[in-house]
Structures are given as structure tokens and as C-alpha cells.
Design an enzyme around this catalytic site. Structure first.
Site, PDB file in Angstrom:
ATOM      1  N   ASP A  35       0.826  -1.207   0.000  1.00  0.00           N
ATOM      2  CA  ASP A  35       0.000   0.000   0.000  1.00  0.00           C
ATOM      3  C   ASP A  35       0.862   1.259   0.000  1.00  0.00           C
ATOM      4  O   ASP A  35       1.927   1.282   0.619  1.00  0.00           O
ATOM      5  CB  ASP A  35      -0.892  -0.032   1.254  1.00  0.00           C
ATOM      6  CG  ASP A  35      -2.050   0.946   1.151  1.00  0.00           C
ATOM      7  OD1 ASP A  35      -2.290   1.493   0.054  1.00  0.00           O
ATOM      8  OD2 ASP A  35      -2.713   1.164   2.180  1.00  0.00           O
ATOM      9  N   ASN A  83     -10.730  -2.833  -6.573  1.00  0.00           N
ATOM     10  CA  ASN A  83      -9.961  -1.884  -7.387  1.00  0.00           C
ATOM     11  C   ASN A  83     -10.621  -1.553  -8.726  1.00  0.00           C
ATOM     12  O   ASN A  83     -10.205  -0.605  -9.396  1.00  0.00           O
ATOM     13  CB  ASN A  83      -8.528  -2.398  -7.630  1.00  0.00           C
ATOM     14  CG  ASN A  83      -7.624  -2.311  -6.412  1.00  0.00           C
ATOM     15  OD1 ASN A  83      -6.644  -3.033  -6.288  1.00  0.00           O
ATOM     16  ND2 ASN A  83      -7.944  -1.409  -5.472  1.00  0.00           N
TER      17      ASN A  83
HETATM   18  C1  FPP Z   1      -1.929   0.333  -3.329  1.00  0.00           C
HETATM   19  O1  FPP Z   1      -1.500   1.618  -3.591  1.00  0.00           O
HETATM   20  C2  FPP Z   1      -1.462  -0.627  -4.309  1.00  0.00           C
HETATM   21  C3  FPP Z   1      -2.227  -1.203  -5.278  1.00  0.00           C
HETATM   22  C4  FPP Z   1      -3.617  -0.836  -5.547  1.00  0.00           C
HETATM   23  C5  FPP Z   1      -1.739  -2.261  -6.116  1.00  0.00           C
HETATM   24  C6  FPP Z   1      -0.358  -2.743  -5.865  1.00  0.00           C
HETATM   25  C7  FPP Z   1       0.342  -2.719  -7.142  1.00  0.00           C
HETATM   26  C8  FPP Z   1       1.664  -2.677  -7.307  1.00  0.00           C
HETATM   27  C9  FPP Z   1       2.638  -2.760  -6.220  1.00  0.00           C
HETATM   28  C10 FPP Z   1       2.234  -2.517  -8.626  1.00  0.00           C
HETATM   29  C11 FPP Z   1       1.791  -3.554  -9.566  1.00  0.00           C
HETATM   30  C12 FPP Z   1       2.130  -4.928  -9.145  1.00  0.00           C
HETATM   31  C13 FPP Z   1       1.505  -5.959  -9.705  1.00  0.00           C
HETATM   32  C14 FPP Z   1       1.805  -7.359  -9.278  1.00  0.00           C
HETATM   33  C15 FPP Z   1       0.506  -5.713 -10.727  1.00  0.00           C
HETATM   34  P1  FPP Z   1      -2.577   2.761  -3.648  1.00  0.00           P
HETATM   35  O2  FPP Z   1      -2.729   3.166  -5.072  1.00  0.00           O
HETATM   36  O3  FPP Z   1      -3.835   2.352  -2.979  1.00  0.00           O
HETATM   37  O4  FPP Z   1      -1.850   3.866  -2.829  1.00  0.00           O
HETATM   38  P2  FPP Z   1      -2.499   5.010  -1.949  1.00  0.00           P
HETATM   39  O5  FPP Z   1      -3.266   4.317  -0.847  1.00  0.00           O
HETATM   40  O6  FPP Z   1      -1.321   5.757  -1.449  1.00  0.00           O
HETATM   41  O7  FPP Z   1      -3.364   5.816  -2.866  1.00  0.00           O
END
Ligand code: FPP
Length: 264
Positions: A35, A83
Site C-alpha cells: 500500500d 480496485n
Molecule cells: C496500493 O497503492 C497498491 C495497489 C492498488 C496495487 C499494488 C500494485 C503494485 C505494487 C504494482 C503492480 C504490481 C503488480 C503485481 C501488478 P494505492 O494506489 O492504494 O496507494 P495510496 O493508498 O497511497 O493511494
């Protein structure tokens, strides 16, 4: 990736403390809620997509570190069933990142003995994403030095609900006998059935929630929350989380593990 993986040990099954032997001191199976990509990008006045791209680099570093630290299984949350409510451009970016990550790292992971699995509902994924996933799983299916499980279009409740459907059908057909019905039999219908019990869930970015990740499997897992944003994560953070894990006393709902095991 280090060839010197920790020797195989058997863990106590989270739902059934008397079922197996003493757990090894170290974690075998760690799951990570990656996250903070968006906040990492925002702090730098960058688009969220660049946060996710930096998140892939963190994933690569952490996978390398995981094997060197002796982990056998790692499950990461790449895309949740929730998502889909994000903007279409961000969804497309996450789909592309999965494809690019697998394409760029598959040969190396395969050569290093890693097995790749993807858990989550496949029916919503596009054919090009499915093709990459199926190809990676097929190419690495005989590997067992390290297991990388990517939860993609995954939700814990959906996984339990779908398992319940298969379980009900198996009971109805007689494949599961009435005297087998129970937690252990049910667990075999979850998408995570092939892995060892989950020892530890890590969530980065300071948030303290499970967010529908591995709900069944989390029953006796330890939880470690780290204040680092995912794109800044690496083996040193994983090592710190494993040290925290090793300092915990796991009771599995009973007395000390020694007492539980002694009681047979
Ligand atoms: C949360 O960050 C992360 C995700 C929604 C997805 C995790 C994805 C990756 C690490 C990159 C891609 C990896 C794969 C395996 C496809 P957020 O966007 O919710 O962050 P925030 O809470 O700071 O907005």
C-alpha cells in the site's frame, strides 16, 4: 536469489493447532498488502501511474530479498476486487504492470526455481492478461524453491464464497464425505489451498486494515504494519518485519504452543 533456502519445516495449521508439529521459529509464508503507491507519487507531484511503476520495482527487490531471507512462500496483493472502482486509466495501468512484470521477470524467476501462481477471479480478466498469467504458471509449474503467489482480482470474501460453492457441490456429489466436513476439508477449496499456513501479513503505508485480503488464512497470522510507502520498500523492511514476527509468541488461541503440543 539465494539457493540456500531454509530447510523445509512443517507449520502448525492455523485452524487446527493439534494437527501438525511445532512451527518453525521463522516464517515460511508471508503475505504483503503493498500500500502507498498513490501517496508516494503525490508527495513527488507525480501521476499515480508512476507510483505503481515504482511499486513494481519494490516488488522485484522484495521478491529477491524474500528468497535470500529464507522465505518459501510470498503472497502479494496486486489488484483487489474493489480496485475496479478506480479510474479506467489506472486499472489499465495496473493490468499492464502485471503483464510487464511477468514478461520481464519470468525467465529469471523460472531459472531461479521460483513457481508463480495467480489467485483471484479470472473470469473478469482480459484474454491478454490471462494468457500471460497462464503462460507463467505453466512455465514454472515444476519449480518449488520459492513460491510467488500474486493475488489479482482477488477478494477474501469472494474467495470464501466461491470455495463454499465448490464445497457444497463436493458434499452433494459425495466427493467430501459427511464425516470429513469441517474447517480442514473446507480449506482445500480455497484458492490458497496449496500453500502452507499463512504466518505473517505485512501492510505498508501505515494503514491498519486487512482490506478483504486472505480473510480465512489470516485467522492465526501475525500482523505487522510498517510506516513505509510501498515504492520505498525493500529487503531491509522485510527483514525488520520478520524480526518482529520472530519476537512474537504465537498462542493459536490456547496456552503457550509448547503446552498445546504437549497436550497432544
Ligand atoms: C496500493 O497503492 C497498491 C495497489 C492498488 C496495487 C499494488 C500494485 C503494485 C505494487 C504494482 C503492480 C504490481 C503488480 C503485481 C501488478 P494505492 O494506489 O492504494 O496507494 P495510496 O493508498 O497511497 O493511494
Amino acid at each position: 536469489m539465494s539457493p540456500a533456502l531454509r530447510p523445509q519445516g512443517r507449520s502448525v495449521n492455523g485452524g487446527d493447532p493439534q494437527a501438525e508439529e511445532r512451527p518453525p521459529a521463522g516464517a515460511r509464508h508471508v503475505a504483503i498488502i503493498m500500500d502507498g503507491n498513490g501517496r508516494w507519487a503525490k508527495k513527488r507531484a507525480l501521476p499515480r501511474s508512476l507510483g505503481h511503476r515504482a511499486g513494481v520495482n519494490a516488488l522485484k527487490r522484495t521478491v529477491e530479498g524474500a528468497a535470500e531471507l529464507g522465505l518459501e512462500w510470498m503472497t502479494v496483493f496486486g489488484f483487489s476486487t474493489e480496485n475496479w472502482s478506480r479510474p479506467a486509466t489506472e486499472i489499465a495501468e495496473l493490468m499492464s504492470l502485471l503483464k510487464n512484470y511477468v514478461r520481464s521477470d519470468l525467465a529469471r524467476l523460472e531459472a531461479e526455481g521460483a513457481r508463480i501462481r495467480v489467485i483471484g477471479r479470472r473470469s473478469d480478466l482480459s484474454p491478454d492478461v490471462l494468457e500471460v498469467i497462464e503462460h507463467a504458471e505453466e512455465r514454472t509449474r515444476n519449480n518449488d524453491r520459492f513460491h510467488l503467489q500474486v493475488a489479482f482480482n482477488y477478494g477474501g470474501r469472494a474467495d470464501i464464497a466461491e470455495a463454499a460453492g465448490r464445497y457444497a457441490a463436493a458434499i452433494a456429489s459425495g466427493a467430501v464425505a459427511p464425516d470429513e466436513v469441517g474447517e480442514r476439508a473446507f480449506g482445500r477449496f480455497l484458492s490458497t489451498a496449496e500453500g502452507p499456513p499463512l504466518d505473517l501479513i505485512i501492510r505498508t503505508s501505515g494503514e491498519r486494515r486487512l482490506s478483504n485480503f486472505l480473510l480465512w488464512e489470516a485467522a492465526y497470522a501475525e500482523l505487522v504494519f510498517q510506516d513505509v510507502l510501498w515504492p520505498d520498500y525493500g529487503p531491509e523492511h522485510l527483514k525488520a518485519a520478520l524480526e518482529e514476527f520472530e519476537s512474537r509468541e504465537r498462542r493459536y488461541g490456547g496456552a503457550e504452543v509448547d503446552d498445546v503440543l504437549a497436550a497432544g
